[in-house]
Design an enzyme around this catalytic site. Structure first.
Site, PDB file in Angstrom:
ATOM      1  N   CYS A 183      44.808  40.741  37.737  1.00 31.25           N
ATOM      2  CA  CYS A 183      46.004  41.390  38.284  1.00 31.25           C
ATOM      3  C   CYS A 183      45.709  41.950  39.665  1.00 31.25           C
ATOM      4  CB  CYS A 183      46.487  42.490  37.348  1.00 31.25           C
ATOM      5  SG  CYS A 183      45.340  43.889  37.229  1.00 31.25           S
TER       6      CYS A 183
ATOM      7  N   GLU B 142      39.220  42.219  32.084  1.00 31.90           N
ATOM      8  CA  GLU B 142      38.222  42.199  33.155  1.00 31.90           C
ATOM      9  C   GLU B 142      37.604  43.587  33.328  1.00 31.90           C
ATOM     10  OE1 GLU B 142      41.428  41.319  33.165  1.00 31.90           O
ATOM     11  OE2 GLU B 142      41.900  40.129  34.952  1.00 31.90           O
TER      12      GLU B 142
ATOM     13  N   HIS C 108      42.706  46.258  30.726  1.00 32.78           N
ATOM     14  CA  HIS C 108      42.655  44.820  30.945  1.00 32.78           C
ATOM     15  C   HIS C 108      41.260  44.296  30.605  1.00 32.78           C
ATOM     16  CE1 HIS C 108      46.325  44.717  33.888  1.00 32.78           C
ATOM     17  NE2 HIS C 108      46.635  45.094  32.661  1.00 32.78           N
TER      18      HIS C 108
ATOM     19  N   CYS D 191      42.486  44.904  38.739  1.00 38.02           N
ATOM     20  CA  CYS D 191      41.266  44.183  38.355  1.00 38.02           C
ATOM     21  C   CYS D 191      40.695  43.403  39.543  1.00 38.02           C
ATOM     22  CB  CYS D 191      41.550  43.240  37.195  1.00 38.02           C
ATOM     23  SG  CYS D 191      41.869  44.129  35.655  1.00 38.02           S
TER      24      CYS D 191
HETATM   25 ZN   LIG Z   1      44.039  43.665  35.385  1.00 35.67          ZN
END
Ligand SMILES: [Zn+2]
Length: 276
Positions: free
Chosen positions: A80, A54, A52, A90
């Site tokens: 998320c 982040e 992801h 995250c």
């Molecule tokens: Zn995430």
């Protein structure tokens, strides 16, 4: 108390996150993130390679050796909260490394997790800001295909935006997390700022004539039901089954190329009413 204005510096770092977002090529939503502290951009990254945005940005920032305590994260999509049992989400990562402020460019269009990342960060004591409207619009337009794959929602309240030409023109709304009963709503192009709502027999549908808000509707069974009804933006369609009703307010319609729009999409808000 009103919030501090978004600074030019903040906008610059949001711009970095959007530039990263444009680089994302993996299937699924395009997401970009940037980490800054004391007015200096430390790292920026996009979603890709199974990571992801982040997490990618934070891991890159950690390589610099700087502490991220008190840093600010700019992310084009809310973080998320659940990426499978063994992995850290995250949102949890952001809290663990001590990031103290998060700017969010858009909220998850999946009605099951909409705003959940925001809530997790708030509960962790992190200050939360939204991207300004012009930048939110830019983020949304860059990700216009993201929401098209959601074909179901969950009651008792929610919202969704989806391509109503996909999935047999069907959007199904489950009554509640613990109640698997559902109502199927169907839609077809009408042009302009309206759409045809139609029912999956033996369910039926009606326009809640003159109603603008759900609370104005007392008993949803009073309307003039059939199997199809034209619904304009701002109006409410009522779908009924033997178990309950789905009140669906049409918020926005894009009618596709024949009607001057790039795509076919429907943005709705809904409320489920269950017969006892
Ligand atoms: Zn995430």
């Amino acid at each position: 108390m009103s919030r501090a204005p978004v600074t030019d510096e903040d906008r610059e770092f949001m711009r970095s996150s959007i530039d990263e977002m444009k680089k994302a090529t993996s299937p699924g939503p395009r997401v970009g993130a940037a980490v800054a502290r004391d007015g200096v951009l430390i790292a920026a990254a996009c979603r890709g390679g199974g990571k992801h945005a982040e997490r990618a940005a934070i891991e890159l920032a950690e390589l610099s050796g700087l502490s991220l305590r008190g840093a600010t994260l700019y992310t084009t999509l809310e973080p998320c909260i659940d990426v499978g049992s063994a992995k850290e989400s995250c949102a949890d990562l952001i809290a663990r490394v001590g990031i103290s402020t998060v700017f969010i460019g858009s909220y998850d269009p999946n009605p099951l997790i909409y705003r959940a990342g925001w809530a997790r960060l708030r509960d962790a004591g992190i200050a939360l800001r939204d991207y300004p409207a012009d930048m939110r619009e830019e983020v949304e337009s860059l990700n216009s295909t993201f929401a098209e794959h959601f074909t179901s929602g969950m009651g008792p309240n929610g919202g969704a935006k989806f391509d109503y030409m996909l999935n047999e023109s069907k959007f199904e709304i489950q009554f509640a997390p613990g109640d698997a009963r559902s109502i199927v709503t169907r839609w077809s192009t009408r042009g302009g700022t309206s759409i045809h709502a139609y029912a999956d027999r033996p369910q039926q549908v009606a326009l809640a004539r003159y109603a603008r808000e759900f609370h104005e509707i007392d008993d949803p069974r009073v309307f003039d039901f059939s199997y199809t009804a034209p619904i304009h933006v701002g109006e409410i369609a009522v779908f009924v089954s033997e178990d309950g009703a789905a009140l669906v307010k049409v918020v926005e319609v894009e009618g596709g190329r024949d009607h001057g729009a790039e795509r076919t999409s429907l943005k709705i808000k809904y409320e489920i009413r269950v017969w006892k």
